[in-house]
Design a protein around this motif. Structure first.
Motif, PDB file in Angstrom:
ATOM      1  N   PRO A  98       0.817  -1.219   0.000  1.00  0.00           N
ATOM      2  CA  PRO A  98       0.000   0.000   0.000  1.00  0.00           C
ATOM      3  C   PRO A  98       0.857   1.279   0.000  1.00  0.00           C
ATOM      4  O   PRO A  98       1.875   1.347   0.668  1.00  0.00           O
ATOM      5  CB  PRO A  98      -0.798  -0.095   1.299  1.00  0.00           C
ATOM      6  N   ASN A  99       0.421   2.241  -0.769  1.00  0.00           N
ATOM      7  CA  ASN A  99       1.054   3.557  -0.846  1.00  0.00           C
ATOM      8  C   ASN A  99       2.496   3.520  -1.342  1.00  0.00           C
ATOM      9  O   ASN A  99       3.299   4.379  -1.000  1.00  0.00           O
ATOM     10  CB  ASN A  99       0.992   4.284   0.505  1.00  0.00           C
ATOM     11  N   ARG A 100       2.847   2.496  -2.097  1.00  0.00           N
ATOM     12  CA  ARG A 100       4.163   2.423  -2.737  1.00  0.00           C
ATOM     13  C   ARG A 100       3.925   2.349  -4.229  1.00  0.00           C
ATOM     14  O   ARG A 100       2.871   1.908  -4.688  1.00  0.00           O
ATOM     15  CB  ARG A 100       4.945   1.186  -2.280  1.00  0.00           C
ATOM     16  N   SER A 101       4.902   2.773  -4.996  1.00  0.00           N
ATOM     17  CA  SER A 101       4.718   2.802  -6.439  1.00  0.00           C
ATOM     18  C   SER A 101       5.934   2.233  -7.154  1.00  0.00           C
ATOM     19  O   SER A 101       7.005   2.095  -6.582  1.00  0.00           O
ATOM     20  CB  SER A 101       4.462   4.240  -6.907  1.00  0.00           C
ATOM     21  N   PHE A 102       5.734   1.937  -8.411  1.00  0.00           N
ATOM     22  CA  PHE A 102       6.776   1.441  -9.296  1.00  0.00           C
ATOM     23  C   PHE A 102       7.592   2.630  -9.786  1.00  0.00           C
ATOM     24  O   PHE A 102       7.038   3.641 -10.202  1.00  0.00           O
ATOM     25  CB  PHE A 102       6.126   0.718 -10.475  1.00  0.00           C
ATOM     26  N   ASP A 103       8.910   2.523  -9.731  1.00  0.00           N
ATOM     27  CA  ASP A 103       9.771   3.607 -10.191  1.00  0.00           C
ATOM     28  C   ASP A 103      10.916   3.010 -11.015  1.00  0.00           C
ATOM     29  O   ASP A 103      11.793   2.327 -10.469  1.00  0.00           O
ATOM     30  CB  ASP A 103      10.309   4.382  -8.985  1.00  0.00           C
ATOM     31  N   GLN A 104      10.899   3.268 -12.316  1.00  0.00           N
ATOM     32  CA  GLN A 104      11.956   2.755 -13.186  1.00  0.00           C
ATOM     33  C   GLN A 104      13.324   3.285 -12.778  1.00  0.00           C
ATOM     34  O   GLN A 104      14.330   2.587 -12.915  1.00  0.00           O
ATOM     35  CB  GLN A 104      11.677   3.118 -14.642  1.00  0.00           C
ATOM     36  N   ALA A 105      13.362   4.513 -12.278  1.00  0.00           N
ATOM     37  CA  ALA A 105      14.638   5.092 -11.850  1.00  0.00           C
ATOM     38  C   ALA A 105      15.238   4.297 -10.694  1.00  0.00           C
ATOM     39  O   ALA A 105      16.469   4.156 -10.607  1.00  0.00           O
ATOM     40  CB  ALA A 105      14.448   6.556 -11.455  1.00  0.00           C
ATOM     41  N   ASP A 106      14.401   3.754  -9.814  1.00  0.00           N
ATOM     42  CA  ASP A 106      14.912   2.915  -8.727  1.00  0.00           C
ATOM     43  C   ASP A 106      15.557   1.647  -9.280  1.00  0.00           C
ATOM     44  O   ASP A 106      16.596   1.207  -8.781  1.00  0.00           O
ATOM     45  CB  ASP A 106      13.793   2.544  -7.745  1.00  0.00           C
ATOM     46  N   ILE A 107      14.956   1.076 -10.289  1.00  0.00           N
ATOM     47  CA  ILE A 107      15.535  -0.123 -10.921  1.00  0.00           C
ATOM     48  C   ILE A 107      16.892   0.207 -11.516  1.00  0.00           C
ATOM     49  O   ILE A 107      17.866  -0.537 -11.340  1.00  0.00           O
ATOM     50  CB  ILE A 107      14.585  -0.701 -11.994  1.00  0.00           C
ATOM     51  N   ILE A 108      16.972   1.326 -12.211  1.00  0.00           N
ATOM     52  CA  ILE A 108      18.242   1.729 -12.828  1.00  0.00           C
ATOM     53  C   ILE A 108      19.307   1.946 -11.759  1.00  0.00           C
ATOM     54  O   ILE A 108      20.445   1.483 -11.893  1.00  0.00           O
ATOM     55  CB  ILE A 108      18.044   2.985 -13.700  1.00  0.00           C
ATOM     56  N   ILE A 109      18.946   2.609 -10.672  1.00  0.00           N
ATOM     57  CA  ILE A 109      19.891   2.851  -9.574  1.00  0.00           C
ATOM     58  C   ILE A 109      20.325   1.529  -8.940  1.00  0.00           C
ATOM     59  O   ILE A 109      21.512   1.334  -8.636  1.00  0.00           O
ATOM     60  CB  ILE A 109      19.272   3.792  -8.517  1.00  0.00           C
ATOM     61  N   ASP A 110      19.381   0.603  -8.745  1.00  0.00           N
ATOM     62  CA  ASP A 110      19.722  -0.707  -8.187  1.00  0.00           C
ATOM     63  C   ASP A 110      20.733  -1.427  -9.082  1.00  0.00           C
ATOM     64  O   ASP A 110      21.715  -2.000  -8.594  1.00  0.00           O
ATOM     65  CB  ASP A 110      18.476  -1.575  -8.016  1.00  0.00           C
ATOM     66  N   LEU A 111      20.497  -1.385 -10.384  1.00  0.00           N
ATOM     67  CA  LEU A 111      21.403  -2.045 -11.333  1.00  0.00           C
ATOM     68  C   LEU A 111      22.777  -1.380 -11.335  1.00  0.00           C
ATOM     69  O   LEU A 111      23.806  -2.067 -11.374  1.00  0.00           O
ATOM     70  CB  LEU A 111      20.809  -2.028 -12.738  1.00  0.00           C
ATOM     71  N   ILE A 112      22.795  -0.060 -11.283  1.00  0.00           N
ATOM     72  CA  ILE A 112      24.073   0.656 -11.255  1.00  0.00           C
ATOM     73  C   ILE A 112      24.833   0.328  -9.970  1.00  0.00           C
ATOM     74  O   ILE A 112      26.044   0.069  -9.993  1.00  0.00           O
ATOM     75  CB  ILE A 112      23.847   2.178 -11.403  1.00  0.00           C
ATOM     76  N   ALA A 113      24.134   0.337  -8.841  1.00  0.00           N
ATOM     77  CA  ALA A 113      24.778   0.040  -7.555  1.00  0.00           C
ATOM     78  C   ALA A 113      25.352  -1.376  -7.542  1.00  0.00           C
ATOM     79  O   ALA A 113      26.492  -1.589  -7.107  1.00  0.00           O
ATOM     80  CB  ALA A 113      23.788   0.231  -6.406  1.00  0.00           C
ATOM     81  N   CYS A 114      24.570  -2.339  -8.014  1.00  0.00           N
ATOM     82  CA  CYS A 114      25.060  -3.719  -8.079  1.00  0.00           C
ATOM     83  C   CYS A 114      26.258  -3.822  -9.024  1.00  0.00           C
ATOM     84  O   CYS A 114      27.229  -4.525  -8.738  1.00  0.00           O
ATOM     85  CB  CYS A 114      23.952  -4.663  -8.543  1.00  0.00           C
ATOM     86  N   SER A 115      26.197  -3.114 -10.142  1.00  0.00           N
ATOM     87  CA  SER A 115      27.286  -3.146 -11.121  1.00  0.00           C
ATOM     88  C   SER A 115      28.573  -2.564 -10.552  1.00  0.00           C
ATOM     89  O   SER A 115      29.659  -3.131 -10.738  1.00  0.00           O
ATOM     90  CB  SER A 115      26.901  -2.355 -12.382  1.00  0.00           C
TER      91      SER A 115
END
Length: 130
Positions: A98-115
């Protein structure tokens, strides 16, 4: 002392659980305003969480004295797991939290951080075992 603590998977497991808990909290429970009103704070948090995930698990595996050839594969698997986890959590937030949303920028940041963490660990840790 820190290296001795990281020889056991407890820290990496706790970090993994922390990610799941924080990213599955309902949006209404998240603090806002004041210090938490910092622009793009969520991106900084995602960077720390997913970079930490990859770094902690890679370092744990490195301390297990695994041969460099196997370590390379293992580090890549850890990178993939962190990336998949980041992507999956965004969809979970969108569909089930509840009250959370999908954010493509979060996915990109997660991928960059893991990389970045994967790259640092590969360069710094695997080279010392070869």
């Amino acid at each position: 002392m820190v290296q001795r603590l990281l020889k056991f998977p407890v820290v990496a497991i706790a970090w993994t659980i922390l990610i799941q808990v924080l990213l599955c909290l309902p949006g209404s429970t998240l603090p806002s305003g004041g210090v938490f009103d910092f622009p793009q704070l969520d991106k900084i948090i995602h960077t720390i969480l997913f970079g930490g995930f990859t770094g902690l698990w890679c370092y744990y595996c490195y301390l297990r004295r695994i041969p460099a050839s196997s370590l390379k594969v293992l580090f890549f698997v850890i990178f993939l797991l962190g990336s998949i986890n980041g992507i999956a959590l965004e969809f979970i937030q969108r569909d089930y939290i509840p009250n959370r949303s999908f954010d493509q920028a979060d996915i990109i940041i997660d991928l960059i951080a893991c990389s970045i963490a994967y790259g640092i660990c590969s360069i710094r840790l695997i080279r010392t075992t070869e």
